[in-house]
Design a protein around this motif. Structure first.
Motif, PDB file in Angstrom:
ATOM      1  N   PRO A 105       0.764  -1.279  -0.119  1.00 11.08           N
ATOM      2  CA  PRO A 105      -0.015   0.207   0.029  1.00 11.08           C
ATOM      3  C   PRO A 105       0.903   1.351   0.128  1.00 11.08           C
ATOM      4  O   PRO A 105       1.997   1.675   0.955  1.00 11.08           O
ATOM      5  N   THR A 106       0.581   2.117  -1.039  1.00 12.17           N
ATOM      6  CA  THR A 106       1.553   3.275  -1.326  1.00 12.17           C
ATOM      7  C   THR A 106       0.736   4.598  -1.624  1.00 12.17           C
ATOM      8  O   THR A 106      -0.297   4.370  -2.054  1.00 12.17           O
ATOM      9  N   VAL A 107       1.403   5.566  -1.293  1.00 11.43           N
ATOM     10  CA  VAL A 107       0.683   6.903  -1.455  1.00 11.43           C
ATOM     11  C   VAL A 107       1.325   7.309  -2.964  1.00 11.43           C
ATOM     12  O   VAL A 107       2.732   7.365  -2.727  1.00 11.43           O
ATOM     13  N   PHE A 108       0.740   7.639  -3.961  1.00 11.10           N
ATOM     14  CA  PHE A 108       1.436   8.234  -5.083  1.00 11.10           C
ATOM     15  C   PHE A 108       1.212   9.691  -5.056  1.00 11.10           C
ATOM     16  O   PHE A 108       0.036  10.091  -5.155  1.00 11.10           O
ATOM     17  N   ILE A 109       2.150  10.379  -5.287  1.00 16.21           N
ATOM     18  CA  ILE A 109       2.345  11.733  -5.693  1.00 16.21           C
ATOM     19  C   ILE A 109       2.553  11.946  -7.176  1.00 16.21           C
ATOM     20  O   ILE A 109       3.995  11.926  -7.731  1.00 16.21           O
ATOM     21  N   ARG A 110       1.756  12.360  -8.285  1.00 17.24           N
ATOM     22  CA  ARG A 110       2.065  12.333  -9.456  1.00 17.24           C
ATOM     23  C   ARG A 110       2.042  13.805  -9.848  1.00 17.24           C
ATOM     24  O   ARG A 110       1.157  14.454  -9.929  1.00 17.24           O
ATOM     25  N   LEU A 111       3.516  14.064 -10.400  1.00 18.07           N
ATOM     26  CA  LEU A 111       3.716  15.463 -10.714  1.00 18.07           C
ATOM     27  C   LEU A 111       3.254  15.580 -12.146  1.00 18.07           C
ATOM     28  O   LEU A 111       3.519  14.486 -12.994  1.00 18.07           O
ATOM     29  N   THR A 112       2.998  16.822 -12.702  1.00 18.66           N
ATOM     30  CA  THR A 112       2.517  16.935 -14.008  1.00 18.66           C
ATOM     31  C   THR A 112       3.625  17.513 -15.027  1.00 18.66           C
ATOM     32  O   THR A 112       4.831  18.176 -14.586  1.00 18.66           O
TER      33      THR A 112
ATOM     34  N   TYR B 248      -3.572   8.899   4.827  1.00 17.24           N
ATOM     35  CA  TYR B 248      -3.199   7.566   4.655  1.00 17.24           C
ATOM     36  C   TYR B 248      -2.483   6.847   5.663  1.00 17.24           C
ATOM     37  O   TYR B 248      -1.401   7.296   6.047  1.00 17.24           O
ATOM     38  N   LYS B 249      -2.687   5.709   6.049  1.00 16.02           N
ATOM     39  CA  LYS B 249      -2.108   4.786   6.985  1.00 16.02           C
ATOM     40  C   LYS B 249      -0.780   4.005   6.409  1.00 16.02           C
ATOM     41  O   LYS B 249      -1.052   2.768   6.528  1.00 16.02           O
ATOM     42  N   THR B 250       0.026   4.913   5.660  1.00 15.68           N
ATOM     43  CA  THR B 250       1.284   3.910   5.085  1.00 15.68           C
ATOM     44  C   THR B 250       2.322   4.926   5.415  1.00 15.68           C
ATOM     45  O   THR B 250       2.176   6.109   5.403  1.00 15.68           O
ATOM     46  N   THR B 251       3.446   4.298   5.183  1.00 15.28           N
ATOM     47  CA  THR B 251       4.703   4.973   5.473  1.00 15.28           C
ATOM     48  C   THR B 251       5.601   5.089   4.134  1.00 15.28           C
ATOM     49  O   THR B 251       6.742   5.438   3.951  1.00 15.28           O
ATOM     50  N   THR B 252       4.877   4.302   2.974  1.00 16.00           N
ATOM     51  CA  THR B 252       5.584   4.197   1.630  1.00 16.00           C
ATOM     52  C   THR B 252       4.810   5.166   0.810  1.00 16.00           C
ATOM     53  O   THR B 252       3.677   5.364   0.435  1.00 16.00           O
ATOM     54  N   VAL B 253       5.672   6.159   0.344  1.00 16.39           N
ATOM     55  CA  VAL B 253       5.406   7.207  -0.654  1.00 16.39           C
ATOM     56  C   VAL B 253       6.223   7.107  -1.947  1.00 16.39           C
ATOM     57  O   VAL B 253       7.373   6.908  -1.967  1.00 16.39           O
TER      58      VAL B 253
END
Length: 221
Positions: free
Chosen positions: A31-38, A71-76
């Motif tokens: 489980p990961t939070v994704f930050i998608r840059l433009t 979000y309950k994750t430490t993975t980004v």
């Protein structure tokens, strides 16, 4: 430096922030939070994120960090487009590391990675001839890789596979980072690629793009 200049330098153009399972790399399935840059200066023939080439929303780095804390994750994972095309992406990476996140960045390999925070796992493409963007590879980046980093080859056909083997040998990539071989979705038959790797006894990690099998590459998944 004026306060107005500081405000501009602390923001990035963001296409989306979403929570999902990591679909590739050694973090696959997490489980990961994704930050998608433009934005992206490349136009690979198999690109599946063309919607991130333009548009997006300007966001302060502090606001980005606030959003992901829900979000309950430490993975980004910071991705794109090409995240390093935005000048302040390094500030975001540093802030995320300072906050205690396990951070990776997905980059095309066409932009200098030397200033990326050493705590970040760099997942760097080397573009094959089948991508149409082989000429954009910045091979100087290889000297800035470490054993925790990963080099990804996206393979369109057998010619890409043979070309990638030559690059691995030429730059001694197996000594510098983990190597990923990924078949283009609906391109190379995955079983064929697996057979080639086994036959040649390559020291690489075969990978599917998990998210495409689960959600058919829906944006935000």
């Amino acid at each position: 430096m004026s306060s107005d200049t500081q405000a501009v330098e602390s923001r990035l153009r963001i296409t989306e922030i979403f929570y999902s399972l990591q679909g590739e790399s050694s973090f696959v399935g997490l489980p990961t939070v994704f930050i998608r840059l433009t934005g992206c200066p490349l136009r690979c023939g198999y690109c599946d994120t063309a919607y991130a080439f333009s548009g997006g929303e300007w966001m302060q780095i502090s606001e980005i960090v606030r959003q992901i804390k829900q979000y309950k994750t430490t993975t980004v994972c910071v991705t794109g487009g090409e995240p390093l095309a935005q000048r302040c992406s390094g500030d975001l990476l540093k802030q995320l590391c300072d906050e205690g996140y396990q951070v990776s960045i997905e980059t095309s390999g066409s932009i200098d990675i030397s200033s990326v925070d050493s705590r970040v796992v760099k997942v760097m493409d080397i573009k094959t001839p089948g991508s149409g963007e082989e000429s954009k590879n910045r091979y100087e980046n290889i000297q800035h890789l470490t054993q925790k980093d990963e080099v990804k080859f996206v393979l369109c056909d057998r010619e890409d596979y043979e070309w990638s083997k030559e690059v691995i040998n030429k730059y001694k990539l197996s000594e510098k980072a983990q190597i990923l071989f990924s078949p283009v979705h609906d391109g190379v038959v995955p079983a064929d690629l697996a057979d080639w790797i086994i036959s040649d006894q390559l020291n690489v990690r075969f990978q599917f793009q998990l998210h495409k099998f689960l959600w058919d590459n829906e944006p935000g998944r």
